[in-house]
Motif scaffolding. Structure first.
Motif, PDB file in Angstrom:
ATOM      1  N   SER A 159      41.245  18.738 -11.599  1.00  0.00           N
ATOM      2  CA  SER A 159      40.023  17.939 -11.721  1.00  0.00           C
ATOM      3  C   SER A 159      40.174  16.595 -11.013  1.00  0.00           C
ATOM      4  CB  SER A 159      39.692  17.718 -13.203  1.00  0.00           C
ATOM      5  OG  SER A 159      38.546  16.907 -13.335  1.00  0.00           O
ATOM      6  N   ASP A 160      41.345  15.969 -11.149  1.00  0.00           N
ATOM      7  CA  ASP A 160      41.585  14.679 -10.486  1.00  0.00           C
ATOM      8  C   ASP A 160      41.540  14.825  -8.970  1.00  0.00           C
ATOM      9  OD1 ASP A 160      41.815  13.345 -12.879  1.00  0.00           O
ATOM     10  OD2 ASP A 160      44.011  13.458 -12.939  1.00  0.00           O
ATOM     11  N   GLN A 161      42.058  15.917  -8.468  1.00  0.00           N
ATOM     12  CA  GLN A 161      42.055  16.135  -7.017  1.00  0.00           C
ATOM     13  C   GLN A 161      40.648  16.446  -6.505  1.00  0.00           C
ATOM     14  OE1 GLN A 161      45.040  19.099  -7.307  1.00  0.00           O
ATOM     15  NE2 GLN A 161      46.742  17.684  -6.943  1.00  0.00           N
ATOM     16  N   ILE A 162      39.857  17.145  -7.304  1.00  0.00           N
ATOM     17  CA  ILE A 162      38.455  17.358  -6.940  1.00  0.00           C
ATOM     18  C   ILE A 162      37.740  16.021  -6.874  1.00  0.00           C
ATOM     19  CG2 ILE A 162      36.252  18.360  -7.684  1.00  0.00           C
ATOM     20  CD1 ILE A 162      37.853  20.637  -8.941  1.00  0.00           C
ATOM     21  N   ASN A 163      38.013  15.167  -7.846  1.00  0.00           N
ATOM     22  CA  ASN A 163      37.383  13.840  -7.862  1.00  0.00           C
ATOM     23  C   ASN A 163      37.800  13.013  -6.652  1.00  0.00           C
ATOM     24  OD1 ASN A 163      35.775  11.748  -9.287  1.00  0.00           O
ATOM     25  ND2 ASN A 163      37.753  10.699  -9.376  1.00  0.00           N
ATOM     26  N   ALA A 164      39.076  13.111  -6.250  1.00  0.00           N
ATOM     27  CA  ALA A 164      39.550  12.360  -5.086  1.00  0.00           C
ATOM     28  C   ALA A 164      38.861  12.831  -3.807  1.00  0.00           C
ATOM     29  CB  ALA A 164      41.067  12.513  -4.953  1.00  0.00           C
ATOM     30  N   CYS A 165      38.557  14.127  -3.719  1.00  0.00           N
ATOM     31  CA  CYS A 165      37.928  14.690  -2.518  1.00  0.00           C
ATOM     32  C   CYS A 165      36.410  14.533  -2.530  1.00  0.00           C
ATOM     33  CB  CYS A 165      38.265  16.177  -2.389  1.00  0.00           C
ATOM     34  SG  CYS A 165      39.998  16.539  -2.100  1.00  0.00           S
ATOM     35  N   LEU A 166      35.809  14.728  -3.686  1.00  0.00           N
ATOM     36  CA  LEU A 166      34.353  14.864  -3.778  1.00  0.00           C
ATOM     37  C   LEU A 166      33.671  13.722  -4.515  1.00  0.00           C
ATOM     38  CD1 LEU A 166      31.822  16.606  -3.341  1.00  0.00           C
ATOM     39  CD2 LEU A 166      32.459  17.932  -5.364  1.00  0.00           C
ATOM     40  N   ILE A 200      29.257  11.977  -4.374  1.00  0.00           N
ATOM     41  CA  ILE A 200      28.198  12.380  -5.293  1.00  0.00           C
ATOM     42  C   ILE A 200      27.117  11.305  -5.301  1.00  0.00           C
ATOM     43  CG2 ILE A 200      27.617  12.958  -7.662  1.00  0.00           C
ATOM     44  CD1 ILE A 200      29.357  15.037  -6.314  1.00  0.00           C
ATOM     45  N   GLY A 201      25.908  11.662  -4.853  1.00  0.00           N
ATOM     46  CA  GLY A 201      24.813  10.707  -4.787  1.00  0.00           C
ATOM     47  C   GLY A 201      24.122  10.529  -6.127  1.00  0.00           C
ATOM     48  N   ASP A 202      23.264   9.503  -6.209  1.00  0.00           N
ATOM     49  CA  ASP A 202      22.550   9.216  -7.460  1.00  0.00           C
ATOM     50  C   ASP A 202      21.594  10.342  -7.850  1.00  0.00           C
ATOM     51  OD1 ASP A 202      23.835   6.783  -7.563  1.00  0.00           O
ATOM     52  OD2 ASP A 202      22.237   5.703  -6.531  1.00  0.00           O
ATOM     53  N   LYS A 203      21.133  11.107  -6.864  1.00  0.00           N
ATOM     54  CA  LYS A 203      20.169  12.166  -7.144  1.00  0.00           C
ATOM     55  C   LYS A 203      20.825  13.538  -7.309  1.00  0.00           C
ATOM     56  CE  LYS A 203      16.414   9.812  -4.676  1.00  0.00           C
ATOM     57  NZ  LYS A 203      15.423   9.912  -3.570  1.00  0.00           N
ATOM     58  N   SER A 254      35.430  20.313 -15.798  1.00  0.00           N
ATOM     59  CA  SER A 254      35.822  18.969 -16.217  1.00  0.00           C
ATOM     60  C   SER A 254      35.251  17.913 -15.273  1.00  0.00           C
ATOM     61  CB  SER A 254      37.350  18.870 -16.260  1.00  0.00           C
ATOM     62  OG  SER A 254      37.757  17.555 -16.570  1.00  0.00           O
ATOM     63  N   PHE A 255      35.319  18.168 -13.973  1.00  0.00           N
ATOM     64  CA  PHE A 255      34.783  17.224 -12.994  1.00  0.00           C
ATOM     65  C   PHE A 255      33.279  17.040 -13.182  1.00  0.00           C
ATOM     66  CE2 PHE A 255      32.581  16.744  -8.900  1.00  0.00           C
ATOM     67  CZ  PHE A 255      33.046  15.493  -8.525  1.00  0.00           C
ATOM     68  N   ALA A 256      32.540  18.151 -13.340  1.00  0.00           N
ATOM     69  CA  ALA A 256      31.085  18.086 -13.512  1.00  0.00           C
ATOM     70  C   ALA A 256      30.723  17.289 -14.765  1.00  0.00           C
ATOM     71  CB  ALA A 256      30.504  19.493 -13.585  1.00  0.00           C
ATOM     72  N   LYS A 257      31.478  17.496 -15.840  1.00  0.00           N
ATOM     73  CA  LYS A 257      31.216  16.774 -17.088  1.00  0.00           C
ATOM     74  C   LYS A 257      31.414  15.271 -16.898  1.00  0.00           C
ATOM     75  CE  LYS A 257      32.599  16.627 -21.957  1.00  0.00           C
ATOM     76  NZ  LYS A 257      33.499  17.222 -23.007  1.00  0.00           N
ATOM     77  N   ASN A 258      32.482  14.887 -16.202  1.00  0.00           N
ATOM     78  CA  ASN A 258      32.759  13.468 -15.976  1.00  0.00           C
ATOM     79  C   ASN A 258      31.707  12.803 -15.100  1.00  0.00           C
ATOM     80  OD1 ASN A 258      35.097  13.571 -17.514  1.00  0.00           O
ATOM     81  ND2 ASN A 258      36.419  14.020 -15.762  1.00  0.00           N
ATOM     82  N   LYS A 259      31.084  13.584 -14.205  1.00  0.00           N
ATOM     83  CA  LYS A 259      30.071  13.048 -13.290  1.00  0.00           C
ATOM     84  C   LYS A 259      28.650  13.203 -13.836  1.00  0.00           C
ATOM     85  CE  LYS A 259      32.563  11.473  -9.932  1.00  0.00           C
ATOM     86  NZ  LYS A 259      32.520  10.050  -9.541  1.00  0.00           N
ATOM     87  N   GLY A 260      28.516  13.784 -15.018  1.00  0.00           N
ATOM     88  CA  GLY A 260      27.205  13.966 -15.606  1.00  0.00           C
ATOM     89  C   GLY A 260      26.366  15.009 -14.893  1.00  0.00           C
ATOM     90  N   LEU A 261      27.023  16.023 -14.326  1.00  0.00           N
ATOM     91  CA  LEU A 261      26.326  17.076 -13.603  1.00  0.00           C
ATOM     92  C   LEU A 261      26.260  18.347 -14.434  1.00  0.00           C
ATOM     93  CD1 LEU A 261      28.102  16.726 -10.111  1.00  0.00           C
ATOM     94  CD2 LEU A 261      25.888  15.767 -10.761  1.00  0.00           C
ATOM     95  N   LYS A 262      25.171  19.067 -14.307  1.00  0.00           N
ATOM     96  CA  LYS A 262      25.081  20.403 -14.891  1.00  0.00           C
ATOM     97  C   LYS A 262      26.001  21.320 -14.102  1.00  0.00           C
ATOM     98  CE  LYS A 262      21.884  24.284 -15.523  1.00  0.00           C
ATOM     99  NZ  LYS A 262      20.482  24.761 -15.327  1.00  0.00           N
ATOM    100  N   HIS A 263      26.842  22.086 -14.799  1.00  0.00           N
ATOM    101  CA  HIS A 263      27.785  22.965 -14.118  1.00  0.00           C
ATOM    102  C   HIS A 263      27.327  24.415 -14.226  1.00  0.00           C
ATOM    103  CE1 HIS A 263      31.990  24.913 -13.714  1.00  0.00           C
ATOM    104  NE2 HIS A 263      31.495  24.649 -12.526  1.00  0.00           N
ATOM    105  N   VAL A 264      27.092  25.042 -13.073  1.00  0.00           N
ATOM    106  CA  VAL A 264      26.698  26.441 -13.030  1.00  0.00           C
ATOM    107  C   VAL A 264      27.871  27.241 -12.463  1.00  0.00           C
ATOM    108  CG1 VAL A 264      25.090  28.134 -12.102  1.00  0.00           C
ATOM    109  CG2 VAL A 264      24.272  25.856 -12.727  1.00  0.00           C
ATOM    110  N   LYS A 265      28.388  28.180 -13.262  1.00  0.00           N
ATOM    111  CA  LYS A 265      29.550  28.972 -12.857  1.00  0.00           C
ATOM    112  C   LYS A 265      29.089  30.240 -12.142  1.00  0.00           C
ATOM    113  CE  LYS A 265      32.034  27.373 -16.966  1.00  0.00           C
ATOM    114  NZ  LYS A 265      32.715  27.800 -18.222  1.00  0.00           N
TER     115      LYS A 265
END
Length: 322
Positions: free
Chosen positions: A214-221, A225-228, A242-253
């Protein structure tokens, strides 16, 4: 006036690509080298007007004029006391053959090999290698933009390579096209994070060796992540959740292994998977890339998709401060 007919006859017998190269060389020869430098400075100054004008050595904004040198305006940083000009910190910095450098940009746009580019421009193989990596290294972040709306993210893997290293330790050297010694994804693989939104402008970042966290995804992406941004589509790996949750994004698997490719007719990772396919096909022509230079090649592939054959865009991206 000299009779040009014999010369034209010889030119007509050349292959088409050599005729095109000859025209470019003639045009370069007719262009004053001072005009060439002036053009590069003009492009660079356009960048400086859009961004903060910082010292390329320490990023300080406390800068004053410091005279001229060979027709180029110089500056001095009050913070680190170092001097620089408009081209310092760009891929053309310290290159004397600016005409050949501009022609080399066309070789980058044409996706030529190192030897073909060296022959076409008239430089050594070593110079061709150095110029390639100065230019494609400067492409880092160039043309990138914030991702909005539905974002797709997934990693692809490349075999860890020490191509060019004469003293490999810890394992036997592999032959071209070799395989990892262990099955599955492990530290013999390099994870490359690929993400895009529905505008199809990709972000491609070398992440790590082995499985991505998750930390490496955050470092790359994370910074892209834009406001919209609202949704992250990915596989079912928990690091994306985990990354989606930290960024407040809906996660679709999207679990392709179970035959699930699209959800609600709009959520999928097909754009990212298509980039993976094109990227693997494209990089195969280099017969292996050293992992130390892999990010540069990711930059190059991304710019090829963005700029196509627009040499003006290549010059613009190559003159961004690095």
């Amino acid at each position: 006036m000299h009779n040009l007919t014999p010369i034209l006859e010889v030119i007509r017998q050349l292959p088409k690509y050599e005729q095109e190269n000859l025209v470019k060389r003639i045009n370069m020869g007719l262009e004053d080298s001072e005009d060439s430098v002036a053009q590069l400075i003009e492009v660079r100054q356009t960048h400086q007007e859009k961004e903060e004008f910082n010292c390329p050595h320490c990023q300080s904004e406390d800068i004053v004029g410091h005279g001229n040198y060979k027709g180029r305006k110089r500056y001095k940083c009050q913070g680190c006391t170092k001097t620089f000009n408009d081209l310092t910190g760009t891929s053309v910095s310290c290159i004397h053959k600016t005409d050949e450098w501009k022609l080399y940009l066309q070789c980058i746009a044409d996706n030529l090999t190192l030897r073909a580019a060296a022959k076409q421009v008239g430089v050594s193989y070593r110079t061709s290698f150095l110029w390639r990596h100065k230019i494609i290294g400067a492409f880092r972040d160039a043309g990138c933009s914030k991702l909005e709306g539905i974002i797709e993210g997934d990693e692809t893997f490349f075999l860890y390579s020490e191509k060019g290293n004469k003293t490999i330790e810890g394992r036997k050297p592999r032959k071209r096209g070799g395989k990892a010694s262990k099955a599955g994804i492990n530290d013999e693989h390099i994870a490359v994070m690929v993400s895009t939104d529905r505008n199809k402008r990709p972000i491609i970042e070398v992440a790590c060796r082995g499985r991505i966290t998750s930390d490496q995804i955050n470092a790359c992406l994370g910074r892209w992540i834009g406001d919209k941004a609202s949704v992250l589509c990915s596989d079912s790996h928990r690091s994306y959740e985990s990354f989606a949750k930290n960024k407040g994004l809906k996660h679709v698997k999207i679990n392709a292994s179970k035959g699930h490719y699209v959800k609600d007719k709009v959520y999928h990772v097909q754009n990212v998977n298509n980039i993976h396919h094109l990227l693997k096909d494209w990089i195969r022509q280099f017969n292996g890339v050293s992992s130390g230079y892999l990010q540069n090649y990711m930059n190059w592939f991304r710019i090829l998709r963005i700029a196509g054959n627009d040499i003006g865009k290549y010059m613009d991206y190559a003159l961004t401060s690095n």
